[in-house]
Each structure stands twice: as C-alpha cells, then as structure tokens.
Design a protein around this motif. Structure first.
Motif, PDB file in Angstrom:
ATOM      1  N   ALA A 181      41.250 -13.808 -43.019  1.00  0.00           N
ATOM      2  CA  ALA A 181      41.507 -14.022 -44.447  1.00  0.00           C
ATOM      3  C   ALA A 181      42.898 -14.634 -44.598  1.00  0.00           C
ATOM      4  N   ILE A 182      42.981 -15.670 -45.400  1.00  0.00           N
ATOM      5  CA  ILE A 182      44.273 -16.256 -45.760  1.00  0.00           C
ATOM      6  C   ILE A 182      44.591 -15.731 -47.152  1.00  0.00           C
ATOM      7  N   GLN A 183      45.650 -14.968 -47.251  1.00  0.00           N
ATOM      8  CA  GLN A 183      46.063 -14.387 -48.525  1.00  0.00           C
ATOM      9  C   GLN A 183      47.497 -14.823 -48.789  1.00  0.00           C
ATOM     10  N   GLN A 184      47.902 -14.746 -50.047  1.00  0.00           N
ATOM     11  CA  GLN A 184      49.264 -15.148 -50.390  1.00  0.00           C
ATOM     12  C   GLN A 184      49.836 -14.236 -51.450  1.00  0.00           C
ATOM     13  N   MET A 185      51.133 -14.124 -51.422  1.00  0.00           N
ATOM     14  CA  MET A 185      51.844 -13.341 -52.419  1.00  0.00           C
ATOM     15  C   MET A 185      53.264 -13.871 -52.527  1.00  0.00           C
ATOM     16  N   PRO A 186      53.916 -13.633 -53.648  1.00  0.00           N
ATOM     17  CA  PRO A 186      55.303 -14.058 -53.762  1.00  0.00           C
ATOM     18  C   PRO A 186      56.223 -13.082 -53.034  1.00  0.00           C
ATOM     19  N   CYS A 187      57.065 -13.607 -52.211  1.00  0.00           N
ATOM     20  CA  CYS A 187      58.177 -12.925 -51.557  1.00  0.00           C
ATOM     21  C   CYS A 187      57.772 -11.757 -50.666  1.00  0.00           C
ATOM     22  N   LEU A 188      57.919 -11.981 -49.378  1.00  0.00           N
ATOM     23  CA  LEU A 188      57.759 -10.926 -48.382  1.00  0.00           C
ATOM     24  C   LEU A 188      59.100 -10.266 -48.056  1.00  0.00           C
ATOM     25  N   PHE A 189      60.132 -10.624 -48.787  1.00  0.00           N
ATOM     26  CA  PHE A 189      61.484 -10.073 -48.636  1.00  0.00           C
ATOM     27  C   PHE A 189      62.088 -10.382 -47.268  1.00  0.00           C
ATOM     28  N   SER A 190      61.714 -11.497 -46.695  1.00  0.00           N
ATOM     29  CA  SER A 190      62.367 -11.951 -45.461  1.00  0.00           C
ATOM     30  C   SER A 190      63.143 -13.229 -45.791  1.00  0.00           C
ATOM     31  N   CYS A 191      63.920 -13.140 -46.842  1.00  0.00           N
ATOM     32  CA  CYS A 191      64.558 -14.309 -47.451  1.00  0.00           C
ATOM     33  C   CYS A 191      65.611 -14.987 -46.572  1.00  0.00           C
TER      34      CYS A 191
END
Length: 136
Positions: free
Chosen positions: A54-64
């Motif tokens: 599955a390809i999923q997406q979200m804003p910001c994984l906090f690895s900025c």
C-alpha cells in the motif's frame, strides 16, 4: 486527526517533505514529498511485484532535518523510517523492492545482501511493532 487505513504492508510517504536539503519544492512549486508519492504510485502501477504494498501519504513524519522521508510498516514487524531520497523513479523502485523483501521477512529484518543499493544510507530510525521490543 487520525484517518483509518488497512492494517497491512505499507509505505507511508511524507507528502510535505522538502525536495532536498537545500530546496523546499521544484520549479513548479511541488514539494519533494508529493513528487515521491507520485513516483511510488507510478512504480507500483508499472510492476505487479508491488501489488501488495500500500502506498499511503500523510503530512509531516517529523523527520524535518531530512527530506523525502517514508515510513515502512507491517503488522508484527519492525518498522523503519527512511529519508534523504531523490523523489524519482529510481528511488521509488528501490523503496518498493526493499518493501517486497521486508514483506517476505519474518520480523522485518532484511539481510543486508538483499538491500537494494538505492536504500543503503537512507535509514533514520527503526520502530518496534505494537506490543513488542526489538532485540539486538
């Protein structure tokens, strides 16, 4: 704040990640994370070996402090945060090739000799599966 998704093998991409260490977005104003999501989806559509990922997406994984980051996870397996990718087809294939090996592993540990060259040097962190700790 939380969106339910299927509980299975997934590559979760940060869709707001920077393009690179020095640039936020490309000349068209598209963030690197969004470009990586598009590359992952195109690679998946082009190769049946990736059908179960599955390809999923979200804003910001906090690895900025990194850029173009993804989280790889599956039930009962160690999870991994990877980053510093160039958002292109080569990186997408390397990520998905690793995900296939990861899916075939017992606990999420893929032997180094099976790692695609394109993911070496991109690991940031590993996360234990819910209810477990990782042994050495």
């Amino acid at each position: 704040m939380l969106t339910p998704v299927a509980n299975g093998l997934a590559v979760i991409a940060c869709n707001t990640c920077r393009l690179s260490a020095d640039e936020r977005e490309d000349a068209d104003g598209t963030r690197g994370g969004a470009l990586l999501v598009a590359a992952l989806e195109a690679a998946k559509a082009a190769d049946p070996r990736y059908a179960d990922v599955a390809i999923q997406q979200m804003p910001c994984l906090f690895s900025c402090t990194e850029h173009c980051s993804i989280h790889l996870r599956a039930p009962g397996k160690v999870g991994y945060l990877l980053g510093r990718f160039t958002p292109d087809a080569e990186a997408a294939r390397a990520i998905l090739d690793y995900a296939v090996h990861y899916a075939d592993s017992d606990h999420g540990r893929v032997p180094f000799k099976q790692w695609p060259q394109g993911i070496k040097g991109h690991f940031i962190a590993r996360t234990p599966p819910e209810g477990y700790l990782v042994e050495s």
